[in-house]
Write a protein that holds these residues in place. Sequence first.
Motif, PDB file in Angstrom:
ATOM      1  N   GLU A   1       6.841  29.987   0.284  1.00  0.00           N
ATOM      2  CA  GLU A   1       5.529  29.652  -0.249  1.00  0.00           C
ATOM      3  C   GLU A   1       4.627  30.869  -0.122  1.00  0.00           C
ATOM      4  OE1 GLU A   1       4.005  26.417   2.047  1.00  0.00           O
ATOM      5  OE2 GLU A   1       3.482  27.667   3.764  1.00  0.00           O
ATOM      6  N   VAL A   2       3.591  30.890  -0.949  1.00  0.00           N
ATOM      7  CA  VAL A   2       2.634  31.993  -0.928  1.00  0.00           C
ATOM      8  C   VAL A   2       1.484  31.627  -0.002  1.00  0.00           C
ATOM      9  CG1 VAL A   2       1.106  33.449  -2.290  1.00  0.00           C
ATOM     10  CG2 VAL A   2       3.257  32.637  -3.284  1.00  0.00           C
ATOM     11  N   ALA A   3       1.273  32.456   1.011  1.00  0.00           N
ATOM     12  CA  ALA A   3       0.203  32.223   1.970  1.00  0.00           C
ATOM     13  C   ALA A   3      -1.154  32.560   1.337  1.00  0.00           C
ATOM     14  CB  ALA A   3       0.425  33.082   3.212  1.00  0.00           C
ATOM     15  N   PRO A   4      -2.268  32.107   1.956  1.00  0.00           N
ATOM     16  CA  PRO A   4      -3.602  32.397   1.408  1.00  0.00           C
ATOM     17  C   PRO A   4      -3.880  33.883   1.209  1.00  0.00           C
ATOM     18  CG  PRO A   4      -3.744  30.675   3.057  1.00  0.00           C
ATOM     19  CD  PRO A   4      -2.338  31.178   3.102  1.00  0.00           C
ATOM     20  N   ASP A   5      -3.239  34.728   2.042  1.00  0.00           N
ATOM     21  CA  ASP A   5      -3.471  36.172   1.903  1.00  0.00           C
ATOM     22  C   ASP A   5      -2.561  36.815   0.860  1.00  0.00           C
ATOM     23  OD1 ASP A   5      -1.020  36.136   3.134  1.00  0.00           O
ATOM     24  OD2 ASP A   5      -1.644  37.258   4.917  1.00  0.00           O
ATOM     25  N   GLY A   6      -1.752  35.981   0.178  1.00  0.00           N
ATOM     26  CA  GLY A   6      -0.888  36.493  -0.882  1.00  0.00           C
ATOM     27  C   GLY A   6       0.510  36.860  -0.450  1.00  0.00           C
ATOM     28  N   THR A   7       0.798  36.834   0.839  1.00  0.00           N
ATOM     29  CA  THR A   7       2.133  37.153   1.309  1.00  0.00           C
ATOM     30  C   THR A   7       3.066  35.956   1.102  1.00  0.00           C
ATOM     31  OG1 THR A   7       1.604  36.434   3.564  1.00  0.00           O
ATOM     32  CG2 THR A   7       1.277  38.769   3.030  1.00  0.00           C
ATOM     33  N   VAL A   8       4.326  36.252   0.917  1.00  0.00           N
ATOM     34  CA  VAL A   8       5.346  35.217   0.737  1.00  0.00           C
ATOM     35  C   VAL A   8       6.018  34.971   2.081  1.00  0.00           C
ATOM     36  CG1 VAL A   8       7.473  34.584  -0.452  1.00  0.00           C
ATOM     37  CG2 VAL A   8       5.713  35.875  -1.661  1.00  0.00           C
ATOM     38  N   ARG A   9       6.129  33.713   2.469  1.00  0.00           N
ATOM     39  CA  ARG A   9       6.739  33.395   3.757  1.00  0.00           C
ATOM     40  C   ARG A   9       7.763  32.269   3.610  1.00  0.00           C
ATOM     41  NH1 ARG A   9       1.121  30.865   6.179  1.00  0.00           N
ATOM     42  NH2 ARG A   9       1.109  28.929   4.963  1.00  0.00           N
ATOM     43  N   ASP A  10       8.734  32.269   4.515  1.00  0.00           N
ATOM     44  CA  ASP A  10       9.734  31.208   4.546  1.00  0.00           C
ATOM     45  C   ASP A  10       9.114  29.932   5.099  1.00  0.00           C
ATOM     46  OD1 ASP A  10      11.611  33.052   3.676  1.00  0.00           O
ATOM     47  OD2 ASP A  10      12.278  33.541   5.710  1.00  0.00           O
ATOM     48  N   VAL A  11       9.627  28.793   4.642  1.00  0.00           N
ATOM     49  CA  VAL A  11       9.200  27.502   5.174  1.00  0.00           C
ATOM     50  C   VAL A  11      10.451  26.773   5.679  1.00  0.00           C
ATOM     51  CG1 VAL A  11       7.160  27.301   3.731  1.00  0.00           C
ATOM     52  CG2 VAL A  11       9.350  26.468   2.865  1.00  0.00           C
ATOM     53  N   PRO A  12      10.299  25.880   6.667  1.00  0.00           N
ATOM     54  CA  PRO A  12      11.471  25.282   7.315  1.00  0.00           C
ATOM     55  C   PRO A  12      12.086  24.106   6.563  1.00  0.00           C
ATOM     56  CG  PRO A  12       9.491  24.500   8.379  1.00  0.00           C
ATOM     57  CD  PRO A  12       9.050  25.497   7.339  1.00  0.00           C
TER      58      PRO A  12
END
Length: 235
Positions: free
Chosen positions: A171-182
Amino acid sequence: MTATPTSNPERDALAQRFVQFALEAGVLRFGEFKTKAGRLSPYFFNAGLFDDGAKLGRLAECYAEAILGSGLAFDMVFGPAYKGIPLAAAVAVELARRGHNKPFAYNRKEAKDHGEGGTLVGAPLRGRVLIIDDVMSAGTAARESIALIRGAGATPHAMAIALDRQEMATEVAPDGTVRDVPYSAVQYVQRELGLAVCAIAKLADLLQYLEQHDDPAMRTHRERVQAYRARYGVG
């Protein structure tokens, strides 16, 4: 909510036949491939390489066997543009051949401004709709299909896919970075969107196939896929 329990011997046998078929067709390959999430995957599944009548027909047989074996109840089939269109059409033909004739529809990505107009083609969307697609990486196509189906007054009920990668979505975090989700895209569709998901095969089935074909090349592939699953796997 799942339509394909791993304890079902018939499902397991189908999954192994499908993995073998995908390898023979060159649809499933080993190597190093960059995914949409930016990960380096040791395998790649490209359903677009089911690219002749014989392959597409055999693929439709696998879908139909998985769908009917799952016990899913549905009233019609929907193919999201673009890859889902030939998949859903072929599956509708195979279901009819097996005595389960269902209406079929699909969407265009661009609305037609002449003739019948609109973005939907085929049978009117009614009742419980089964969406046919190849794989899910983020659930985006599922959300778009759900919106179209609900907008037409029908009920998005379930999805059938060829391969469940059983790996973390992003998912795309509020700061624009892409992060894994569980959770995986399939789990997201099941838990958050409320659809049952029927997969012909899962990553676990691929690993089982590699364990059963224990030559040096397969052993190397298995080790790399196991390492990838240990890092990114869910489900």
